[in-house]
Design a protein around this motif. Sequence first.
Motif, PDB file in Angstrom:
ATOM      1  N   ALA A   2      46.506  -7.337  15.844  1.00  0.00           N
ATOM      2  CA  ALA A   2      45.940  -6.471  16.879  1.00  0.00           C
ATOM      3  C   ALA A   2      44.751  -5.694  16.344  1.00  0.00           C
ATOM      4  O   ALA A   2      43.754  -5.491  17.052  1.00  0.00           O
ATOM      5  N   VAL A   3      44.843  -5.238  15.095  1.00  0.00           N
ATOM      6  CA  VAL A   3      43.735  -4.493  14.491  1.00  0.00           C
ATOM      7  C   VAL A   3      42.510  -5.381  14.357  1.00  0.00           C
ATOM      8  O   VAL A   3      41.392  -4.997  14.733  1.00  0.00           O
ATOM      9  N   ALA A   4      42.692  -6.575  13.812  1.00  0.00           N
ATOM     10  CA  ALA A   4      41.553  -7.484  13.624  1.00  0.00           C
ATOM     11  C   ALA A   4      40.940  -7.882  14.962  1.00  0.00           C
ATOM     12  O   ALA A   4      39.711  -7.976  15.095  1.00  0.00           O
ATOM     13  N   LEU A  55      42.297  -5.464  27.806  1.00  0.00           N
ATOM     14  CA  LEU A  55      41.220  -6.045  28.607  1.00  0.00           C
ATOM     15  C   LEU A  55      40.883  -5.144  29.799  1.00  0.00           C
ATOM     16  O   LEU A  55      39.717  -5.046  30.194  1.00  0.00           O
ATOM     17  N   ALA A  56      41.891  -4.469  30.355  1.00  0.00           N
ATOM     18  CA  ALA A  56      41.638  -3.569  31.486  1.00  0.00           C
ATOM     19  C   ALA A  56      40.768  -2.394  31.055  1.00  0.00           C
ATOM     20  O   ALA A  56      39.820  -2.021  31.760  1.00  0.00           O
ATOM     21  N   MET A  95      43.977   0.554  21.904  1.00  0.00           N
ATOM     22  CA  MET A  95      44.753   1.218  22.955  1.00  0.00           C
ATOM     23  C   MET A  95      45.730   0.238  23.619  1.00  0.00           C
ATOM     24  O   MET A  95      46.844   0.609  23.981  1.00  0.00           O
ATOM     25  N   GLY A  96      45.282  -0.998  23.784  1.00  0.00           N
ATOM     26  CA  GLY A  96      46.139  -1.994  24.413  1.00  0.00           C
ATOM     27  C   GLY A  96      47.420  -2.200  23.641  1.00  0.00           C
ATOM     28  O   GLY A  96      48.516  -2.278  24.228  1.00  0.00           O
ATOM     29  N   SER A 109      53.405  -0.818  22.558  1.00  0.00           N
ATOM     30  CA  SER A 109      54.143  -0.897  21.295  1.00  0.00           C
ATOM     31  C   SER A 109      55.547  -0.331  21.391  1.00  0.00           C
ATOM     32  O   SER A 109      56.424  -0.717  20.620  1.00  0.00           O
ATOM     33  N   GLY A 110      55.773   0.573  22.332  1.00  0.00           N
ATOM     34  CA  GLY A 110      57.116   1.153  22.461  1.00  0.00           C
ATOM     35  C   GLY A 110      58.002   0.434  23.464  1.00  0.00           C
ATOM     36  O   GLY A 110      59.156   0.801  23.660  1.00  0.00           O
TER      37      GLY A 110
END
Length: 252
Positions: free
Chosen positions: A137-139, A202-203, A240-241, A246-247
Amino acid sequence: MKIVTPLVAALSFLSRLGPARIHDDATLAASVKYFPLAGAVIGALVTAPFYFGLLRGHPWLQAWLLLVLALWATRALHWDGWADVFDAWGSGARDERFWTVMKDSRLGAFGGVALVMGLAGQLLLLHNALAAGAFGAVAWAFVLGRGTCVATAYMGRDLARGQGLGRTFLAGASSWALLLVVLQVFGLGLAVRPEIALAPALAVAFLGVVELSALARRMGGMNGDILGAAVIWGELAGLMGYTAVSGLPPLP
């Protein structure tokens, strides 16, 4: 035209990772379609040390060092545009005064606030992702950042202002280039876990494209600063996505 030359041009402009050389306008315009691939290279290289265990167990230090590496790798190029856009927008100026404020090399109050909030936000979001081991996700956030830039350029391709590199990149933001960019963003997004994180990312990125292109249209022009701000918006959107989902419990 060979892929390698425009890709090298994209890396050379967007980062320190490509060889320093002068490219003609045609090559630079063609490089637009490979911006997400350049973002993948940048994202992979700045994330790799932590994937292989550097500072494992210290996500705050990992987040801070990754941010430092990203700033070094990109020469903080896009953050400059981020600050300039917020300075001009926050000033409430219109028409030529708006562009005068944007091009002022001095950092104003609104640009300073935008830098602090943007960098702090990226640090917090990086910490959350790295603490969970979400290296993909970071990359990918670096991929989405460059994809958001191209989408913004496409929306404002008829608003080129001045004779700088911004005009050249807008010229390269064709429908065909946008299609290739979308395919790269989605294809490379398969590295993100969970995949449901792609939807909110993407939103938020799309919201950035709409807002920045609307600002450019109101002010009668689009330049490199606005495109740079789009890169930062897209990076933040990618992170942010992941944070947004993540929870949540995993899908069955």
